[in-house]
Structure formats: structure tokens, C-alpha cells
Write a protein that holds these residues in place. Structure first.
Motif, PDB file in Angstrom:
ATOM      1  N   PHE A  23       0.835  -1.195   0.000  1.00  0.00           N
ATOM      2  CA  PHE A  23       0.000   0.000   0.000  1.00  0.00           C
ATOM      3  C   PHE A  23       0.881   1.262   0.000  1.00  0.00           C
ATOM      4  CE2 PHE A  23      -2.013   3.271   2.666  1.00  0.00           C
ATOM      5  CZ  PHE A  23      -3.103   3.573   1.864  1.00  0.00           C
ATOM      6  N   PHE A  24       1.928   1.237   0.838  1.00  0.00           N
ATOM      7  CA  PHE A  24       2.835   2.393   0.900  1.00  0.00           C
ATOM      8  C   PHE A  24       3.599   2.573  -0.414  1.00  0.00           C
ATOM      9  CE2 PHE A  24       2.843   1.659   5.691  1.00  0.00           C
ATOM     10  CZ  PHE A  24       1.912   2.661   5.903  1.00  0.00           C
ATOM     11  N   VAL A  25       3.949   1.445  -1.039  1.00  0.00           N
ATOM     12  CA  VAL A  25       4.644   1.529  -2.329  1.00  0.00           C
ATOM     13  C   VAL A  25       3.746   2.230  -3.341  1.00  0.00           C
ATOM     14  CG1 VAL A  25       5.437   0.164  -4.296  1.00  0.00           C
ATOM     15  CG2 VAL A  25       6.150  -0.471  -2.000  1.00  0.00           C
ATOM     16  N   LEU A  26       2.481   1.808  -3.369  1.00  0.00           N
ATOM     17  CA  LEU A  26       1.531   2.432  -4.295  1.00  0.00           C
ATOM     18  C   LEU A  26       1.439   3.932  -4.023  1.00  0.00           C
ATOM     19  CD1 LEU A  26      -1.353  -0.205  -4.286  1.00  0.00           C
ATOM     20  CD2 LEU A  26       0.021   0.492  -6.243  1.00  0.00           C
ATOM     21  N   GLY A  27       1.298   4.253  -2.736  1.00  0.00           N
ATOM     22  CA  GLY A  27       1.135   5.661  -2.349  1.00  0.00           C
ATOM     23  C   GLY A  27       2.350   6.486  -2.719  1.00  0.00           C
ATOM     24  N   SER A  28       3.540   5.976  -2.384  1.00  0.00           N
ATOM     25  CA  SER A  28       4.744   6.782  -2.619  1.00  0.00           C
ATOM     26  C   SER A  28       4.948   7.002  -4.113  1.00  0.00           C
ATOM     27  CB  SER A  28       5.970   6.128  -1.979  1.00  0.00           C
ATOM     28  OG  SER A  28       6.349   5.003  -2.699  1.00  0.00           O
ATOM     29  N   ILE A  85       7.548  10.708   3.215  1.00  0.00           N
ATOM     30  CA  ILE A  85       6.996  10.015   4.385  1.00  0.00           C
ATOM     31  C   ILE A  85       6.630   8.574   4.022  1.00  0.00           C
ATOM     32  CG2 ILE A  85       5.033   9.941   5.974  1.00  0.00           C
ATOM     33  CD1 ILE A  85       5.041  13.025   5.868  1.00  0.00           C
ATOM     34  N   LEU A  86       6.005   8.399   2.870  1.00  0.00           N
ATOM     35  CA  LEU A  86       5.590   7.055   2.481  1.00  0.00           C
ATOM     36  C   LEU A  86       6.790   6.162   2.170  1.00  0.00           C
ATOM     37  CD1 LEU A  86       2.382   7.812   0.458  1.00  0.00           C
ATOM     38  CD2 LEU A  86       2.570   6.662   2.638  1.00  0.00           C
ATOM     39  N   LEU A  87       7.838   6.755   1.593  1.00  0.00           N
ATOM     40  CA  LEU A  87       9.048   5.964   1.327  1.00  0.00           C
ATOM     41  C   LEU A  87       9.620   5.452   2.636  1.00  0.00           C
ATOM     42  CD1 LEU A  87      11.317   7.562  -1.400  1.00  0.00           C
ATOM     43  CD2 LEU A  87      10.413   5.242  -1.261  1.00  0.00           C
ATOM     44  N   PHE A  88       9.601   6.320   3.635  1.00  0.00           N
ATOM     45  CA  PHE A  88      10.055   5.921   4.968  1.00  0.00           C
ATOM     46  C   PHE A  88       9.205   4.743   5.456  1.00  0.00           C
ATOM     47  CE2 PHE A  88       9.389   6.344   9.572  1.00  0.00           C
ATOM     48  CZ  PHE A  88      10.686   6.193  10.011  1.00  0.00           C
ATOM     49  N   MET A  89       7.899   4.844   5.251  1.00  0.00           N
ATOM     50  CA  MET A  89       7.008   3.773   5.697  1.00  0.00           C
ATOM     51  C   MET A  89       7.243   2.477   4.913  1.00  0.00           C
ATOM     52  SD  MET A  89       5.608   5.155   8.133  1.00  0.00           S
ATOM     53  CE  MET A  89       4.466   3.876   8.609  1.00  0.00           C
ATOM     54  N   VAL A  90       7.573   2.614   3.635  1.00  0.00           N
ATOM     55  CA  VAL A  90       7.867   1.417   2.832  1.00  0.00           C
ATOM     56  C   VAL A  90       9.036   0.660   3.460  1.00  0.00           C
ATOM     57  CG1 VAL A  90       8.813   0.614   0.640  1.00  0.00           C
ATOM     58  CG2 VAL A  90       6.998   2.309   0.647  1.00  0.00           C
ATOM     59  N   ARG A  91      10.088   1.412   3.780  1.00  0.00           N
ATOM     60  CA  ARG A  91      11.262   0.761   4.380  1.00  0.00           C
ATOM     61  C   ARG A  91      10.888   0.177   5.738  1.00  0.00           C
ATOM     62  NH1 ARG A  91      16.198   0.884   3.393  1.00  0.00           N
ATOM     63  NH2 ARG A  91      16.594   1.141   1.193  1.00  0.00           N
ATOM     64  N   GLN A  92      10.091   0.921   6.489  1.00  0.00           N
ATOM     65  CA  GLN A  92       9.715   0.458   7.817  1.00  0.00           C
ATOM     66  C   GLN A  92       8.907  -0.829   7.763  1.00  0.00           C
ATOM     67  OE1 GLN A  92      10.455   1.539  11.069  1.00  0.00           O
ATOM     68  NE2 GLN A  92      12.014   2.439   9.779  1.00  0.00           N
ATOM     69  N   THR A  93       8.180  -1.026   6.698  1.00  0.00           N
ATOM     70  CA  THR A  93       7.378  -2.245   6.633  1.00  0.00           C
ATOM     71  C   THR A  93       8.138  -3.369   5.938  1.00  0.00           C
ATOM     72  OG1 THR A  93       6.320  -1.235   4.730  1.00  0.00           O
ATOM     73  CG2 THR A  93       5.080  -1.221   6.777  1.00  0.00           C
ATOM     74  N   ILE A  94       8.543  -3.137   4.690  1.00  0.00           N
ATOM     75  CA  ILE A  94       9.117  -4.251   3.931  1.00  0.00           C
ATOM     76  C   ILE A  94      10.504  -4.639   4.442  1.00  0.00           C
ATOM     77  CG2 ILE A  94       9.813  -5.054   1.648  1.00  0.00           C
ATOM     78  CD1 ILE A  94       7.557  -3.499   0.484  1.00  0.00           C
TER      79      ILE A  94
END
Ligand SMILES: Nc1ncnc2c1ncn2[C@@H]1O[C@H](COP(=O)(O)OP(=O)(O)O)[C@@H](O)[C@H]1O
Ligand SMILES: [Mg+2]
Length: 594
Positions: A23-28, A85-94
Motif C-alpha cells: 500500500f505504501f509503495v503504491l502511495g509513494s 513520508i511514504l518511502l520511509f514507511m515502505v522501508r519500515q514495513t518491507i
């Protein structure tokens, strides 16, 4: 089909996090692609403003123009912020998930090692086993983290950008895509080279470290034989090899970036050139050129990373294959269900033969004997006669090839392996001490046994003849032992190992050549302690030195794996066999030692 599919279980375990990651990947990517349209709008806004300014300046609304510009730039800024912010979240999740799976995988592999039999450890070198746990798992982690992350990212970005481009200008899209296949092919080739070369660098590096490791552990020998210079020369050769490979890798790496920049350049030139023509033909607005330049730049990195992704993917695949090979080997020892009754102790070997599976050496040939609570058994024979093998079979490190071993009348194979090993306190022939304090090394014998009071290990140490020595160290029991306990003498190491076994309080104490480095008077003292049963019900003394067997009531003499004599020392002396020979040969030596 693919080895990596064995990771699906883990991926499923963390599906929630990974779905969030997607989801974050899509968003970013949405926030990365969308601003290109805004930039196009801004540029068209500016160019229209300039035209208006020249043609009919009286109708111009400057404040409207600046307001629109401000709105667009605020949006562009906000989108960049959201993207970040979303890129940060991508790393935080994946990436975080990949670390979790790495952790799980390490535990699984290590847990599997714990279950394996000795044969497995002899078949595989320590370095091999270490590599599975570190390097291979970290390769697999690269697949789970970066490969999945960049892979998803590339896919999503590619689709988004392509849709936006075609929507804006299909012809220009076609034109800027011309160099892309060439780019990815080149990047793939360069990456392959980088992979091959970095493997060589790794190999050179690990060969240097094993060389240094051997040099360091053999430092005394090297110095006493005066061979430092030779080692220095050999080290230099190794380092040169490493340097060569590292420099080669650097050159390839240095080609990589300019190559990509060149190809971005070509696409940019095409966007400007062909785009300019299209503007001239009034098929597109000037802002579209800027928009396309942004798209091209957005696409270049993901496409460039495709080669990198595939190479890491391949490497992970190979690593997972090796890991699976390990995980699929099962221990040959089948765990039984019964628990050993610790109030009883009768050990019997019934015509036990044993051949080491790794080498085919027949170490025991139809050996039988019986030992029960209250008895002390001595096992003697020349080196290689099979004494240590008897200890290994008793502790069920291996199962007999023929015949069987019973404990309290029940075949060892019916018991759980752990409960059999709990019965024996073994002092193995090769002493091993951990790089830890003396106290912890002794306590290792019965880790987690809370019933054992604070002074119990001191008692064990006293009985092993170690206590006085330890008191002489300034840190006492807190003295740290270096790698393999280098600060202790051979005899002190053996006695620490005996203390550990005594602390365990198994029913049967087994000393396998454990007094060979201890002087005679200390040996006698320790044996005196041991023969007064304290915590153990039976004692097995294994030694090629008959003086060590002095407390034994029963002696088993082995020769080339066969039981040649068995009985009380008096009987054996009378029969004038091998044991008698040993006694007669070894006594004068013992006299001179005194
Ligand atoms: N792990 C092993 N793998 C293969 N052969 C072994 C192994 N350990 C011992 N042997 C062989 O088995 C025979 C008996 O060895 P061992 O029981 O250690 O004798 P001892 O303790 O009496 O010196 C020897 O020939 C030895 O080379
Ligand atoms: Mg031995």
C-alpha cells in the motif's frame, strides 16, 4: 519449483505488514508521478503568461497568475513531502519484515543444527555451517527486503508512468523508450560482472581471514620455529590478490554510473528534440517536455535496478537451495519416548559392533559388558582400540551398527536422547572450555538447575582438585578463560572439565582420558574423591594408563575394537594377558615419573 518458495510460509506469516508495505509503495509512487503533471501545468502557465504579456498586457491579472503559481508549487512541495513520508514507511514495513524473517530463519537453521547428529557435523566443515547461518541467510534476506521492495516499486512505477505518458503523448512515449531496452541490457551485463567480481573479492577476503586466523592460533609455533618472515611473505601475496580483485571491482563500478547517466542523457535529448518538434507542430504544450524529462528520470533508476534485482535474486535462490539442503537432512538418531528411571542404573552392552559411517572404520567388534550401580569400571587399551567410541555410543551420539545397548534393561533407542544424556556426566577426551569465567564453565554442567546451591560448584571444583588453583588466581572463579582457555595449563583444563561433569550430577560419571595431563599425586587425590560415590552411582574410567584405573573393580581391555579381557584386576593379573603386560610395562615408567 524455485527454492525460494520455501519462504512462502514466512511471507504468509507477515502478510499483514507486507500488504501494508505494498500500500505504501503504491502511495509513494503516486506522489512521485503526479507532480510531473503539476510541473507541466506550471510551465504552461508561465509560457501562456509570457505570451499574454506580449500580446495584450492590459488584460493581464498578475495576482491571479501568482496565486495559481503558488498553489501549484505548494502542491508540488506537499507531494514531495508525502512521497518522502511514504518511502520511509515502505522501508519500515518491507525492510523491517525482511529482518524479522531473517531472524526467524536464523533460529530455524540454528535449531536444526541442535538436532543434528555428530556424523552431520563431521560431514560438514564448521566454515560451511557458519556460512549457511550468516552469508546464505543474509543473501536470502536481500531477496526478501530490497528485491521485493525495489521489485514492487519498479512494477508500480513503471505502470503508473507508462499510463501517464501515453495519456499525455503516445508518440513521445515511444521515442523516449527507444534507449530503455539497451539500457537494461547493458546494466544487466555490467551487474553480472559486478557480481562475479564481488564474489571473487569476498573469496579473497575470507581466504585472508582464515590465513590470519590460523597464523594467530599457531603464533607460538610460528615464533618458536622462527617463521615470521615466511608468514609475512605469504600474507603479502594474499593481500595482493585481494587488492587486485578489489581494484577490478572498483573499475566496473566506476563504469556503471556514467553508463546510466549517458543513457538518461539520450532519453532526455530525445524528449527535448522530438518534444520540441511536437510543440512546433502544436500537438503538445511546452510543459509536456518538462513533464517527460521528469518521467524519464523517474524511470531510469528502477529500470537500472532491474539488473541488480535479478542478480540478487539469483544469488538468493542459490543460497536458499543450500539452506534447504541442510534443513532437509534429518538426524539419523530417532528420538524415543521413554524417560530413564534415575533411581536405577544398569548399563549393558550386548555384542555391540560399530562402524563409523563417515570413514567405514570398524571401531568396535561385538563388545559385551555389564556395569551396575556401585561399580567402578576401567576401560583400557592402546590408542585407537575403541575406548572413546564406547563412551560416544553410551551417550547415544551414534547407534550401534550391530547389537544393542540397554539401560535398566531397556534399549537406549527407546528413550528420549535428552534423558539418556542426562544420565551420564561425561568428561570428553578433548577438553573444551568456553570463553567465559571458570564459574560459568563449571556451571555449564547443570545450567538452569536452580536447586543447586551457590557453593555446589565450589564443592565440585574441590573434588576435581581445581579449587586450590582457582584461589591462586586474583579473580578466583571469575577468571575469564580466553579462546579455548589458553590461560590454563593442560591439567587445569582437564580438571575444570571434570568439575563441570561433577557439577552435573549424572548417575554415571565417565572420564575419557581426562587425567592424562594431571600429575600423579593430583591424579591419586582426584581418584580418591571420585571413588567415594557422591552424586553419581557408577564410575567409568577410560585410560591407556593403568594407574588411572587403580580404583576400578572391573576392567575391560580392548584391542582393535575387540574385548580381549574383562574381569577384576586380580583375575586379569593372574591370567597374564594384555592387562598384565600393560601393568608391567607402565610401572617402571611410573616409578621414574615419581
Ligand atoms: N569420528 C570418527 N570418525 C571416523 N573414525 C573414527 C572417529 N573417531 C574415531 N575413529 C576411529 O575409530 C577407532 C577407535 O577410535 P577411538 O574410540 O577414539 O579409540 P581410543 O579412544 O581407544 O583411542 C580408531 O581407528 C579411530 O581412528
Ligand atoms: Mg580415546
Amino acid at each position: 519449483m524455485s527454492a525460494l518458495s520455501s519462504l512462502n510460509g514466512y511471507i504468509w506469516k507477515y502478510r499483514g505488514r507486507l500488504a501494508l508495505g505494498l500500500f505504501f509503495v503504491l502511495g509513494s509512487n503516486f506522489f512521485a508521478v503526479f507532480p510531473a503533471g503539476l510541473i507541466q501545468e506550471s510551465i504552461d502557465l508561465v509560457s501562456e503568461y509570457l505570451i499574454e504579456l506580449k500580446t495584450n498586457p492590459e488584460r493581464i491579472q498578475t495576482s491571479d497568475f501568482f496565486q495559481a503559481l503558488l498553489r501549484l508549487s505548494t502542491l508540488i512541495f506537499l507531494f514531495a513531502l508525502f512521497k518522502g513520508i511514504l518511502l520511509f514507511m515502505v522501508r519500515q514495513t518491507i525492510i523491517v519484515t525482511s529482518r524479522w524473517i531473517e531472524y526467524d530463519l536464523k533460529n530455524e537453521v540454528f535449531g536444526h543444527y541442535q538436532k543434528m547428529d555428530l556424523e552431520f557435523f563431521r560431514r560438514h566443515s564448521t566454515g560451511d555451517l557458519m556460512n549457511r547461518l550468516s552469508e546464505d541467510i543474509s543473501n536470502v534476506r536481500m531477496y526478501l527486503g530490497p528485491v521485493i521492495m525495489y521489485g514492487l516499486n519498479t512494477l508500480v512505477l513503471f505502470v503508473l508512468v507508462l499510463v501517464m505518458m501515453i495519456k499525455t503523448s503516445p508518440f513521445l512515449t515511444l521515442m523516449v523508450f527507444v534507449p530503455l531496452p539497451l539500457l537494461s541490457a547493458l546494466v544487466y551485463l555490467v551487474n553480472k560482472r559486478i557480481l562475479v567480481q564481488s564474489t571473487k573479492v569476498q573469496e579473497a577476503l575470507s581466504s585472508i581471514s582464515s590465513f590470519v586466523q590460523e597464523f594467530l592460533s599457531g603464533i607460538r609455533i610460528v615464533k618458536s620455529y622462527g617463521r615470521q618472515e615466511e608468514f609475512e611473505g605469504r600474507f603479502e601475496v594474499q593481500s595482493q590478490g585481494y587488492r587486485q580483485e578489489a581494484v577490478r571491482l572498483m573499475i566496473t563500478n566506476a563504469i556503471f554510473f556514467p553508463l546510466i547517466l549517458l543513457l538518461i542523457g539520450i532519453s532526455t535529448v530525445l524528449a527535448v528534440g522530438v518534444g520540441g518538434w511536437e510543440v512546433h507542430q502544436e500537438r503538445i504544450s511546452p510543459g509536456v517536455i518538462a513533464e517527460f524529462i521528469i518521467y524519464v528520470n523517474l524511470l531510469t533508476w528502477p529500470v537500472a535496478s532491474l539488473g541488480w534485482i535479478t542478480s540478487i535474486w539469483q544469488r538468493a535462490e542459490a543460497s536458499q537451495l543450500r539452506i534447504n539442503e541442510f534443513l532437509n537432512t534429518q538426524s539419523k538418531l530417532k528420538d524415543g519416548k521413554l524417560k530413564v528411571n534415575s533411581n536405577q542404573f544398569v548399563l549393558e552392552f550386548h555384542s555391540v559392533s560399530f562402524t563409523y559411517p563417515e570413514t567405514g572404520i570398524q571401531a568396535l567388534k561385538s563388545v559385551s559388558f555389564r556395569l551396575e550401580a556401585g561399580q567402578i569400571l576401567g576401560i583400557t587399551g592402546k590408542t585407537g582400540s575403541g575406548k572413546s567410541t564406547i563412551a560416544l555410543l553410551m551417550l547415544r551420539f551414534y547407534d550401534p551398527s550391530k547389537g544393542h545397548i540397554t539401560l535398566n534393561g531397556i534399549d537406549l533407542r527407546e528413550y528420549s536422547v535428552a534423558s539418556v544424556r542426562a544420565v551420564f556426566s561425561l568428561v570428553p577426551q578433548d577438553v573444551f572450555l568456553f570463553s567465559d569465567t571458570i564459574e560459568n564453565n563449571i556451571r555449564f554442567g547443570a545450567e538452569g538447575n536452580t536447586e543447586i546451591d551457590e557453593d555446589a560448584f565450589v564443592a565440585a571444583s574441590t573434588r576435581a582438585g581445581l579449587h586450590q588453583n582457582v584461589l591462586e588466581f586474583s579473580a578466583g572463579y571469575q577468571t575469564r578463560l580466553g579462546e579455548r582457555g589458553v590461560t590454563l595449563s593442560g591439567g587445569q583444563k582437564q580438571r575444570s572439565s571434570i568439575a563441570r561433569a561433577l557439577f552435573k550430577k549424572g548417575s554415571c560419571l565417565v572420564l575419557d582420558d581426562s587425567l592424562s595431563a594431571v600429575d600423579t599425586s593430583t591424579e591419586r587425590e582426584i581418584l580418591n574423591h571420585l571413588k567415594q560415590f557422591n552424586g553419581h552411582k557408577a564410575l567409568i574410567l577410560i585410560s591407556h594408563r593403568v594407574s588411572t584405573l587403580q580404583p576400578a573393580q572391573l576392567i575391560l581391555v580392548l584391542d582393535e575394537g575387540k574385548r580381549v579381557e574383562f574381569g577384576s584386576p586380580e583375575e586379569l593379573m593372574k591370567s597374564k594377558g594384555l592387562y598384565c603386560q600393560f601393568v608391567e610395562h607402565q610401572s617402571p615408567v611410573r616409578m621414574s615419573e615419581l
